[in-house]
Structure formats: C-alpha cells, structure tokens
Design a protein around this motif. Structure first.
Motif, PDB file in Angstrom:
ATOM      1  N   UNK A 138     116.197 -41.363  53.542  1.00 46.73           N
ATOM      2  CA  UNK A 138     116.965 -41.837  52.392  1.00 46.73           C
ATOM      3  C   UNK A 138     116.121 -41.833  51.130  1.00 46.73           C
ATOM      4  N   UNK A 139     114.882 -42.305  51.240  1.00 43.64           N
ATOM      5  CA  UNK A 139     113.960 -42.305  50.102  1.00 43.64           C
ATOM      6  C   UNK A 139     113.681 -40.879  49.640  1.00 43.64           C
ATOM      7  N   UNK A 140     113.402 -39.981  50.596  1.00 43.21           N
ATOM      8  CA  UNK A 140     113.113 -38.589  50.256  1.00 43.21           C
ATOM      9  C   UNK A 140     114.322 -37.925  49.596  1.00 43.21           C
ATOM     10  N   UNK A 141     115.522 -38.219  50.103  1.00 36.31           N
ATOM     11  CA  UNK A 141     116.736 -37.637  49.528  1.00 36.31           C
ATOM     12  C   UNK A 141     116.904 -38.063  48.073  1.00 36.31           C
ATOM     13  N   UNK A 142     116.709 -39.345  47.785  1.00 37.41           N
ATOM     14  CA  UNK A 142     116.858 -39.836  46.413  1.00 37.41           C
ATOM     15  C   UNK A 142     115.829 -39.178  45.492  1.00 37.41           C
ATOM     16  N   UNK A 143     114.582 -39.048  45.973  1.00 36.75           N
ATOM     17  CA  UNK A 143     113.555 -38.434  45.136  1.00 36.75           C
ATOM     18  C   UNK A 143     113.856 -36.966  44.873  1.00 36.75           C
ATOM     19  N   UNK A 144     114.310 -36.240  45.899  1.00 37.79           N
ATOM     20  CA  UNK A 144     114.646 -34.832  45.696  1.00 37.79           C
ATOM     21  C   UNK A 144     115.856 -34.686  44.780  1.00 37.79           C
ATOM     22  N   UNK A 145     116.786 -35.620  44.856  1.00 39.13           N
ATOM     23  CA  UNK A 145     117.927 -35.614  43.940  1.00 39.13           C
ATOM     24  C   UNK A 145     117.445 -35.800  42.502  1.00 39.13           C
ATOM     25  N   UNK A 146     116.497 -36.712  42.314  1.00 45.71           N
ATOM     26  CA  UNK A 146     115.922 -36.933  40.973  1.00 45.71           C
ATOM     27  C   UNK A 146     115.219 -35.681  40.485  1.00 45.71           C
ATOM     28  N   UNK A 147     114.449 -35.030  41.361  1.00 42.63           N
ATOM     29  CA  UNK A 147     113.758 -33.794  40.966  1.00 42.63           C
ATOM     30  C   UNK A 147     114.753 -32.707  40.587  1.00 42.63           C
ATOM     31  N   UNK A 148     115.853 -32.617  41.323  1.00 43.77           N
ATOM     32  CA  UNK A 148     116.873 -31.616  41.017  1.00 43.77           C
ATOM     33  C   UNK A 148     117.513 -31.882  39.650  1.00 43.77           C
ATOM     34  N   UNK A 149     117.817 -33.149  39.406  1.00 42.67           N
ATOM     35  CA  UNK A 149     118.421 -33.521  38.119  1.00 42.67           C
ATOM     36  C   UNK A 149     117.446 -33.247  36.971  1.00 42.67           C
ATOM     37  N   UNK A 150     116.180 -33.660  37.147  1.00 46.57           N
ATOM     38  CA  UNK A 150     115.190 -33.449  36.091  1.00 46.57           C
ATOM     39  C   UNK A 150     114.915 -31.966  35.877  1.00 46.57           C
ATOM     40  N   UNK A 151     114.874 -31.190  36.971  1.00 46.42           N
ATOM     41  CA  UNK A 151     114.668 -29.756  36.850  1.00 46.42           C
ATOM     42  C   UNK A 151     115.804 -29.090  36.094  1.00 46.42           C
ATOM     43  N   UNK A 152     117.026 -29.518  36.372  1.00 47.34           N
ATOM     44  CA  UNK A 152     118.189 -28.976  35.676  1.00 47.34           C
ATOM     45  C   UNK A 152     118.140 -29.321  34.194  1.00 47.34           C
ATOM     46  N   UNK A 153     117.744 -30.546  33.878  1.00 44.48           N
ATOM     47  CA  UNK A 153     117.653 -30.955  32.473  1.00 44.48           C
ATOM     48  C   UNK A 153     116.557 -30.183  31.755  1.00 44.48           C
ATOM     49  N   UNK A 154     115.406 -29.997  32.406  1.00 41.09           N
ATOM     50  CA  UNK A 154     114.331 -29.224  31.787  1.00 41.09           C
ATOM     51  C   UNK A 154     114.769 -27.781  31.563  1.00 41.09           C
ATOM     52  N   UNK A 155     115.522 -27.236  32.506  1.00 43.22           N
ATOM     53  CA  UNK A 155     116.032 -25.869  32.382  1.00 43.22           C
ATOM     54  C   UNK A 155     116.981 -25.759  31.188  1.00 43.22           C
ATOM     55  N   UNK A 156     117.875 -26.728  31.062  1.00 43.52           N
ATOM     56  CA  UNK A 156     118.855 -26.697  29.972  1.00 43.52           C
ATOM     57  C   UNK A 156     118.213 -26.955  28.620  1.00 43.52           C
ATOM     58  N   UNK A 157     117.204 -27.827  28.596  1.00 44.71           N
ATOM     59  CA  UNK A 157     116.556 -28.172  27.328  1.00 44.71           C
ATOM     60  C   UNK A 157     115.691 -27.026  26.816  1.00 44.71           C
TER      61      UNK A 157
END
Length: 276
Positions: A138-157
C-alpha cells in the motif's frame, strides 16, 4: 485454512487501519508539498536568470527547459521523495516487529492462547505475513502514484518526455545525499518493490520465531540470521551490480533460496512451544 487466515488478517488489519491510512495520507501530502516547493524554487531561479517574472507556461521556452533539466528538479524530487518512501517503510518495519510482541506482552496473551489450540500454528505466521506485505504494498503503491503524478506534471510543465525525465534522474550522482538511491529500471522495480517486501518480512518474522522458541539465546540467533541474510544480499549486489541481467538472475536465485529456507525454519520453530 484460507478462511482462518483471512479472519486473522481482518482482525490484525482492523487494529492498525486508522494509523495506516493516516500514514498513507501523510506520505501523499508530503510528496505534494515537497514537489510544490521545488517547482516554486525552480521558477524563482528562472526569474533571477531571465530577469523577468516567469509563469508555468514559460518554462517550456528553450532556456527554461535547459534550466529545468540542469536545475536538479527531477533528480532532487525523486531522491527526496525516495526518503519519504523509506520513512514510511521504516514505520512498516517497526510495526512488523511489534506485530508479534504487542500480543505476547498483552496480559490476555491472545497469540499465546492461539498457539495452545489444536490448530495449525503456521496460519498465524502466514496471516501476519500477509498483513505486513499488504501494508508495505500500500505504501509503495501510494509513492509510485505520487511519482506518476509528479512525472506527468513535469512533462506538461517542461515539455520534456518521460524518457528524458527518467534519464535525468538515472544520470544523477548516486551519492548526492550520501546514500545509494536506486535507479529507475526493470531490475530495481522487480527486486526491490515487488519481491523485496515479501523476502524482507519473511526473514524478519523468521528471526522473531527463533527468538520466541529458544530461551535466552533465541534473540541472538534471530539477529544473527537477519544480519547474515542482509550481508549476503549486499555482497551479491556489490559483486554483480555492473551487469543488470546477471544481477537479476542472481537475486532471483538468492530470493528463492532464502524464502524457502526462512519458511522452512519458521514452520519448524512453530512446531515447538512458543514462550512469552
């Protein structure tokens, strides 16, 4: 047996679910706060270099893209949020230790009573192991979700591709914070985040079983067992670290041998009298 394991799992998870979901929420919010801080820091740095106020959309300009790439935003974000993941996993490790001892030290001794029943004692071990693996995943899933969201934002920015962002992260100095940060690759993902938690908790629980079945020196046996496994793992990683395919095959063999050995030792110790 499956129903009994599930019942024990539900009992254990209900005892920790409030603080567990609080840990997950804290992990998510910490990632969001850290990422926001780093992005704002990067914008201010861009403004000081360009000489005028910069908006998010303007980061896609060539000079700003270069600044984004060389400003360690991607590397720093990954490395610092990795420490957040480590912190959450350390809490899981702590609970993995106390998940047995808090029952043994309880005046009602519910686990002791379960061990005295004419049932297969190994279901208690399995249920607690499943509980801990669930918490860790559960902890790993939340962290990977955060990385995915941050990666998407960095890509868009920035307009940079995911591949470019990952290359920036993997090419960062591994010792920038005086600790090895795993690169983003297939080997690390499988070995550390999928199979690693299963092996780690199995070894830890085996050490606890040694402690609870051999009076006086059982704790020493358990500590030696856990430290020995960690030492062998680090030695194998150091020897084969240069070749990812060889490292993965070697780790798979090591994981399988240690898992079977740990489960066998735990099953054997559970046939003895558990003391409190």
């Amino acid at each position: 047996m499956g129903n009994k394991i599930w019942t024990l799992f539900e009992v254990e998870f209900k005892r920790i679910q409030k603080i567990y979901f609080a840990i997950l929420a804290l992990l998510f919010l910490s990632n969001a706060g850290l990422f926001t801080f780093l992005i704002n820091l990067n914008i201010k740095e861009a403004e000081s270099i360009l000489g005028y106020k910069v908006g998010i959309s303007e980061l896609k300009e060539k000079i700003a893209i270069e600044l984004f790439s060389s400003g360690y935003v991607a590397q720093t974000t990954y490395q610092l949020t990795f420490f957040l993941l480590i912190g959450a996993l350390l809490w899981c490790l702590y609970y993995g230790l106390t998940i047995w001892y808090k029952d043994f030290s309880n005046k009602t001794k519910p686990i002791y009573t379960l061990f005295m029943l004419p049932e297969n004692k190994f279901i208690i071990f399995i249920s607690k192991l499943i509980t801990m693996i669930t918490l860790i995943y559960g902890v790993i899933f939340v962290q990977f979700l955060c990385w995915l969201i941050m990666g998407t934002m960095m890509k868009n920015i920035s307009g940079l591709s995911f591949e470019h962002i990952i290359n920036i992260i993997n090419n960062a100095r591994p010792d920038i914070y005086m600790i090895h940060i795993p690169q983003i690759s297939r080997v690390e993902f499988i070995m550390i985040f999928i199979l690693g938690p299963i092996l780690a908790m199995t070894v830890l629980f085996t050490g606890i079983m040694m402690h609870k079945t051999v009076k006086k020196i059982g704790g020493l046996f358990g500590v030696i067992y856990v430290i020995s496994i960690i030492s062998v793992y680090l030695s194998i990683t150091g020897i084969y670290n240069t070749y990812s395919d060889v490292l993965m095959k070697t780790h798979l063999i090591f994981y399988l041998v240690v898992f079977v050995m740990s489960m066998s030792v735990s099953y054997s110790t559970l046939t003895k009298k558990i003391y409190v």
